[in-house]
Design an enzyme around this catalytic site. Structure first.
Site, PDB file in Angstrom:
ATOM      1  N   ASP A  28       0.713  -1.116  -0.073  1.00  0.00           N
ATOM      2  CA  ASP A  28       0.008   0.080   0.014  1.00  0.00           C
ATOM      3  C   ASP A  28       0.921   1.136  -0.007  1.00  0.00           C
ATOM      4  O   ASP A  28       2.048   0.995   0.351  1.00  0.00           O
ATOM      5  CB  ASP A  28      -0.952  -0.135   1.239  1.00  0.00           C
ATOM      6  CG  ASP A  28      -1.878   1.353   1.334  1.00  0.00           C
ATOM      7  OD1 ASP A  28      -2.316   1.607   0.250  1.00  0.00           O
ATOM      8  OD2 ASP A  28      -1.971   2.039   2.476  1.00  0.00           O
ATOM      9  N   SER A  29       0.342   2.535  -0.097  1.00  0.00           N
ATOM     10  CA  SER A  29       1.040   3.683  -0.313  1.00  0.00           C
ATOM     11  C   SER A  29       1.616   4.106   1.087  1.00  0.00           C
ATOM     12  O   SER A  29       2.495   4.754   1.274  1.00  0.00           O
ATOM     13  CB  SER A  29       0.145   4.758  -0.880  1.00  0.00           C
ATOM     14  OG  SER A  29      -1.132   4.802   0.028  1.00  0.00           O
ATOM     15  N   CYS A  69      -4.598  -1.348  -2.069  1.00  0.00           N
ATOM     16  CA  CYS A  69      -4.594   0.237  -2.255  1.00  0.00           C
ATOM     17  C   CYS A  69      -5.710   0.498  -3.291  1.00  0.00           C
ATOM     18  O   CYS A  69      -5.434  -0.048  -4.353  1.00  0.00           O
ATOM     19  CB  CYS A  69      -3.087   0.517  -2.402  1.00  0.00           C
ATOM     20  SG  CYS A  69      -3.077   2.589  -3.039  1.00  0.00           S
ATOM     21  N   GLU A  92      -3.639   8.441   9.037  1.00  0.00           N
ATOM     22  CA  GLU A  92      -2.115   8.369   9.257  1.00  0.00           C
ATOM     23  C   GLU A  92      -1.806   9.112  10.623  1.00  0.00           C
ATOM     24  O   GLU A  92      -0.884   8.546  11.215  1.00  0.00           O
ATOM     25  CB  GLU A  92      -1.439   8.769   8.020  1.00  0.00           C
ATOM     26  CG  GLU A  92      -1.647   8.088   6.658  1.00  0.00           C
ATOM     27  CD  GLU A  92      -0.633   6.989   6.565  1.00  0.00           C
ATOM     28  OE1 GLU A  92       0.690   6.988   6.979  1.00  0.00           O
ATOM     29  OE2 GLU A  92      -0.903   5.994   5.969  1.00  0.00           O
ATOM     30  N   CYS A 121     -11.037   3.141  -0.378  1.00  0.00           N
ATOM     31  CA  CYS A 121      -9.399   3.195   0.211  1.00  0.00           C
ATOM     32  C   CYS A 121      -9.264   2.648   1.485  1.00  0.00           C
ATOM     33  O   CYS A 121     -10.029   2.412   2.303  1.00  0.00           O
ATOM     34  CB  CYS A 121      -9.292   4.814   0.184  1.00  0.00           C
ATOM     35  SG  CYS A 121      -7.642   5.192   1.042  1.00  0.00           S
ATOM     36  N   HIS A 164      -7.632   2.834   3.833  1.00  0.00           N
ATOM     37  CA  HIS A 164      -7.426   3.653   5.021  1.00  0.00           C
ATOM     38  C   HIS A 164      -8.626   3.809   5.500  1.00  0.00           C
ATOM     39  O   HIS A 164      -8.838   3.922   6.786  1.00  0.00           O
ATOM     40  CB  HIS A 164      -6.733   5.032   4.902  1.00  0.00           C
ATOM     41  CG  HIS A 164      -5.300   5.021   4.596  1.00  0.00           C
ATOM     42  ND1 HIS A 164      -4.653   4.643   3.525  1.00  0.00           N
ATOM     43  CD2 HIS A 164      -4.229   5.653   5.423  1.00  0.00           C
ATOM     44  CE1 HIS A 164      -3.369   4.591   3.465  1.00  0.00           C
ATOM     45  NE2 HIS A 164      -3.078   5.396   4.697  1.00  0.00           N
TER      46      HIS A 164
END
Ligand code: DGL
Length: 270
Positions: free
Chosen positions: A10-11, A73, A151, A185, A187
């Site tokens: 993932d990023s 991702c 994040e 996404c 996240h």
């Protein structure tokens, strides 16, 4: 049977929500995770940059002798969906399993999609849903502030910062009357309590990490690629930025202890 690891990238840290589901469903598997923490976010970057990054991420995982590569991702799955064509091992993105789950879940035929700017701009979910059922109505919007909120650990349901952000982004989807919302996404599942509160109990939230983990399990079993039953599963984590601080937020995303090693790699060399 194949004892080699499953490679997941993932990023950043969002893909750990998929790792959590992979470990829960397949405790014998070894998982090698790469989080491109030095170059996150991908979602605001150009198509060419995202595709170059994705190729490097996959090349690193291949250097770890993985039996499969998963792009956990939404952005990579949307913008570099053809990555698998260049890989010597099977490739799975989050897009198709997630679209299938949403199409199966909706009753009203009105599906909302949220994702990064690159994901929404690519129209990937609109296309995938139209292939599954052309009568579906799709309402989508990008939520660029969600990734930095995750994040940085702004996740609590009663925290006004994520709640107000979610209210602002999700208002048009509530207005449109969607009964199913794709968290496009990886996240976003971390913001699920906040999103649920804003959308209400009657909207089905589709978690792309969870759907992809289920699809991976199915694929490995069907192709006799699952790890032997006697294998003790384990995890190795790699990041492109500092390893300090990784454990704290990663534990949150994994929903339990880190239970694995963390190392830094130079992704530009792949
Ligand atoms: N986790 C990534 C995704 O699923 C996005 C985060 C980013 O913008 O890099 O799209």
């Amino acid at each position: 049977m194949d004892p080699r690891p499953i490679g997941v990238f993932d990023s950043g840290l969002g893909g750990l929500t998929a790792v959590r589901q992979l470990t829960a469903g397949m405790p014998n598997e070894t998982i090698v995770y790469f989080g491109d923490t030095g170059r996150v976010p991908y979602g605001s970057r150009s198509r060419d940059t995202i595709r170059r990054y994705a190729r490097q991420d996959a090349a690193f995982l291949l250097s770890q002798n993985v039996k499969m590569v998963i792009a956990a991702c939404g952005t990579v799955s949307s913008v570099a969906a053809d990555l698998g064509e260049t890989l010597p091992v099977p490739f799975l993105g989050v897009l198709d399993p997630t679209a299938r789950a949403a199409a199966a879940a909706t009753r009203s035929g009105k599906i909302g999609v949220i994702g990064t700017t690159a994901t929404i701009r690519s129209g990937s979910y609109r296309r995938a849903l139209a292939v599954l059922d052309p009568t579906l109505q799709v309402f989508d919007t990008d939520c660029p502030l969600f990734v930095p909120l995750v994040e940085n650990g702004f996740l609590a349901e009663d925290d006004p910062i994520p709640r107000l952000t979610a209210e602002r982004y999700l208002a048009p989807l509530i207005e449109a009357g969607v009964d199913t919302l794709i968290l496009g996404c990886t996240h976003y599942p971390l913001l699920e309590p906040v999103i649920r509160r804003v959308m209400g109990e009657n909207v089905a939230l589709i978690d792309s990490g969870r759907e992809t983990a289920l699809a991976c399990r199915e694929f490995l079993l069907e192709n006799d690629l699952a790890a032997p039953r006697e294998q003790q599963g384990s995890r190795r984590f790699y990041v492109s930025d500092r390893t300090e601080g990784f454990a704290g937020i990663a534990t949150l995303l994994l929903g339990g202890s880190l239970d694995g090693t963390v190392e830094h790699i130079d992704i530009e060399s792949y």
